[in-house]
Design a protein around this motif. Structure first.
Motif, short mmCIF file in Angstrom:
data_model
loop_
_atom_site.label_atom_id
_atom_site.label_comp_id
_atom_site.label_asym_id
_atom_site.label_seq_id
_atom_site.Cartn_x
_atom_site.Cartn_y
_atom_site.Cartn_z
N PRO A 63 -22.61 -5.63 -6.56
CA PRO A 63 -21.72 -6.76 -6.89
C PRO A 63 -22.37 -7.80 -7.79
N ARG A 64 -23.69 -7.75 -7.92
CA ARG A 64 -24.38 -8.70 -8.80
C ARG A 64 -24.42 -8.22 -10.25
N GLY A 65 -24.10 -6.95 -10.49
CA GLY A 65 -24.15 -6.40 -11.84
C GLY A 65 -22.77 -6.37 -12.48
N PRO A 66 -22.72 -6.02 -13.75
CA PRO A 66 -21.43 -5.92 -14.45
C PRO A 66 -20.64 -4.71 -13.96
N ALA A 67 -19.34 -4.90 -13.81
CA ALA A 67 -18.45 -3.82 -13.38
C ALA A 67 -17.10 -4.00 -14.02
N GLN A 68 -16.41 -2.91 -14.26
CA GLN A 68 -15.07 -2.97 -14.83
C GLN A 68 -14.03 -3.45 -13.82
N LEU A 69 -14.21 -3.03 -12.56
CA LEU A 69 -13.30 -3.45 -11.49
C LEU A 69 -14.13 -4.10 -10.39
N ARG A 70 -13.54 -5.14 -9.79
CA ARG A 70 -14.25 -5.86 -8.72
C ARG A 70 -13.38 -5.91 -7.47
N LEU A 71 -13.95 -5.44 -6.36
CA LEU A 71 -13.29 -5.46 -5.06
C LEU A 71 -14.00 -6.46 -4.17
N SER A 72 -13.20 -7.19 -3.39
CA SER A 72 -13.80 -8.17 -2.48
C SER A 72 -12.97 -8.26 -1.20
N VAL A 73 -13.62 -8.66 -0.11
CA VAL A 73 -12.98 -8.86 1.19
C VAL A 73 -13.33 -10.27 1.66
N SER A 74 -12.29 -11.00 2.07
CA SER A 74 -12.50 -12.34 2.59
C SER A 74 -11.69 -12.52 3.87
N ARG A 75 -11.92 -13.63 4.58
CA ARG A 75 -11.24 -13.91 5.85
C ARG A 75 -9.87 -14.48 5.57
N ALA A 76 -8.88 -14.01 6.34
CA ALA A 76 -7.51 -14.52 6.27
C ALA A 76 -7.07 -14.92 7.68
N PRO A 77 -6.00 -15.74 7.79
CA PRO A 77 -5.58 -16.17 9.13
C PRO A 77 -5.29 -15.01 10.07
N GLU A 78 -4.69 -13.92 9.57
CA GLU A 78 -4.34 -12.80 10.45
C GLU A 78 -5.35 -11.67 10.43
N GLY A 79 -6.43 -11.81 9.66
CA GLY A 79 -7.41 -10.73 9.60
C GLY A 79 -8.24 -10.81 8.33
N LEU A 80 -8.10 -9.79 7.50
CA LEU A 80 -8.88 -9.68 6.27
C LEU A 80 -7.96 -9.66 5.06
N LEU A 81 -8.42 -10.27 3.97
CA LEU A 81 -7.70 -10.27 2.70
C LEU A 81 -8.47 -9.41 1.71
N LEU A 82 -7.83 -8.36 1.25
CA LEU A 82 -8.45 -7.45 0.29
C LEU A 82 -7.96 -7.81 -1.12
N GLU A 83 -8.89 -7.85 -2.08
CA GLU A 83 -8.55 -8.22 -3.45
C GLU A 83 -9.19 -7.23 -4.43
N ALA A 84 -8.40 -6.80 -5.42
CA ALA A 84 -8.91 -5.92 -6.48
C ALA A 84 -8.55 -6.56 -7.83
N VAL A 85 -9.54 -6.75 -8.66
CA VAL A 85 -9.36 -7.39 -9.97
C VAL A 85 -9.77 -6.41 -11.05
N GLY A 86 -8.83 -6.14 -11.97
CA GLY A 86 -9.12 -5.27 -13.11
C GLY A 86 -9.06 -6.04 -14.41
N PRO A 87 -9.21 -5.36 -15.53
CA PRO A 87 -9.20 -6.06 -16.83
C PRO A 87 -7.84 -6.65 -17.18
N ARG A 88 -6.74 -6.14 -16.56
CA ARG A 88 -5.42 -6.61 -16.94
C ARG A 88 -4.59 -7.12 -15.77
N GLN A 89 -4.98 -6.82 -14.54
CA GLN A 89 -4.16 -7.27 -13.41
C GLN A 89 -5.04 -7.48 -12.17
#
Length: 300
Positions: A59-85
């Protein structure tokens, strides 16, 4: 864990060019990271992404797509970020075991990664090899043609044989010709020799690949020489020179690039000649003379 991800990404990158993906759990609180076994979750997500054909990087290096997990009120929030969406999904916790939670997170992150991955660049079209084209060498057209022919002269008291030599210098379809001829007429009381020389301007027109027409016009001189057979005549021989002009047509058939046969017809205009002895006409020719014949020409 970072060393494991790097090793997995290197193994995939050596196979073929793929899309690089980073997976980041640093947004989770330390307590939640330990409760849901973040190390094992990172391993399972990385393996699933590698199975899907992605290259997992740190996660510290360059990547085309980035996935992350964070805390949400009901559990976990999953996020995927690409070059266009960018897409998000939530996962509720506390309904099953940690293994089931890991499986659900890995499954949803794989689906989200496929949704945001860039479209593959179209491969360049394969070059179309054109079939080789055979180029046939066209023989150069001869600039100089030599001709030798035999024919007849019409216009005197009878038909006289006619020998003709010609040279043509070609300038494309146009040409400059030089002709020299000799006609002989033998009568009981008189022998006549007519030598001619002229220059012609001609045009060679190809009717077909082998058949050609060649009209031309020319001007020159005709030398008229005669000899009387009567020994009692004081002047037994003589010579007359007359300017002349011709309108000529040739029809040629080419056997090869150099050899051709031609039929020649020419109408000559020159000074009339008449030989009279004691009121008797021995030989006479008017001011027009028809020349016909055939000849062979050879290109040099």
């Amino acid at each position: 864990m970072t060393a494991l991800l790097c090793a997995l990404s290197l193994a995939v990158l050596t196979q073929s060019p793929v899309v690089s993906v980073s997976f980041d759990l640093r947004a989770l609180p330390e307590q939640d990271y330990r409760r849901w076994d973040g190390v094992e979750l990172e391993r399972k997500v990385a393996l699933r992404l590698i199975q899907e054909g992605f290259a997992v990087v740190s996660p510290r290096g360059p990547a085309q797509l980035r996935l992350s997990v964070s805390r949400a009120p009901e559990g976990l929030l999953l996020e995927a970020v690409g070059p266009r969406q960018r897409v998000e999904q939530s996962v509720r916790v506390g309904r099953g075991s940690i293994a089931e939670l890991h499986l659900e997170v890995a499954q949803k992150l794989a689906e989200m990664t496929r949704a945001v991955q860039p479209e593959p660049e179209p491969s360049p079209p394969e070059p179309v090899l054109q079939p080789p084209v055979e180029v046939t060498a066209v023989p150069a057209r001869s600039a100089l043609d030599l001709g030798l022919g035999l024919g007849t002269l019409w216009g005197g008291p009878g038909v006289a044989p006619h020998l003709l030599l010609s040279v043509r210098w070609g300038l494309g379809d146009w040409g400059l010709d030089a002709e020299a001829g000799l006609g002989v007429s033998r009568e009981p009381a008189l022998n006549v020799f007519e030598a001619q020389g002229g220059a012609f301007f001609s045009y060679r027109h190809a009717v077909t690949e082998r058949l050609r027409l060649e009209p031309g016009v020319g001007a020159g001189l005709v030398v008229h020489a005669f000899r009387l057979e009567d020994a009692w005549v004081s002047r037994q021989s003589g010579t007359q020179v007359s300017p002349a002009g011709w309108a000529r047509m040739k029809l040629g058939w080419r056997f090869t690039e150099r050899l051709a046969a031609e039929v020649r017809v020419a109408l000559g205009l020159l000074r009339p000649v008449t030989h009279v002895r004691e009121g008797e006409t021995l030989w006479s020719r008017g001011g027009a003379r028809l020349e016909t014949g055939v000849q062979l020409s050879w290109g040099l």
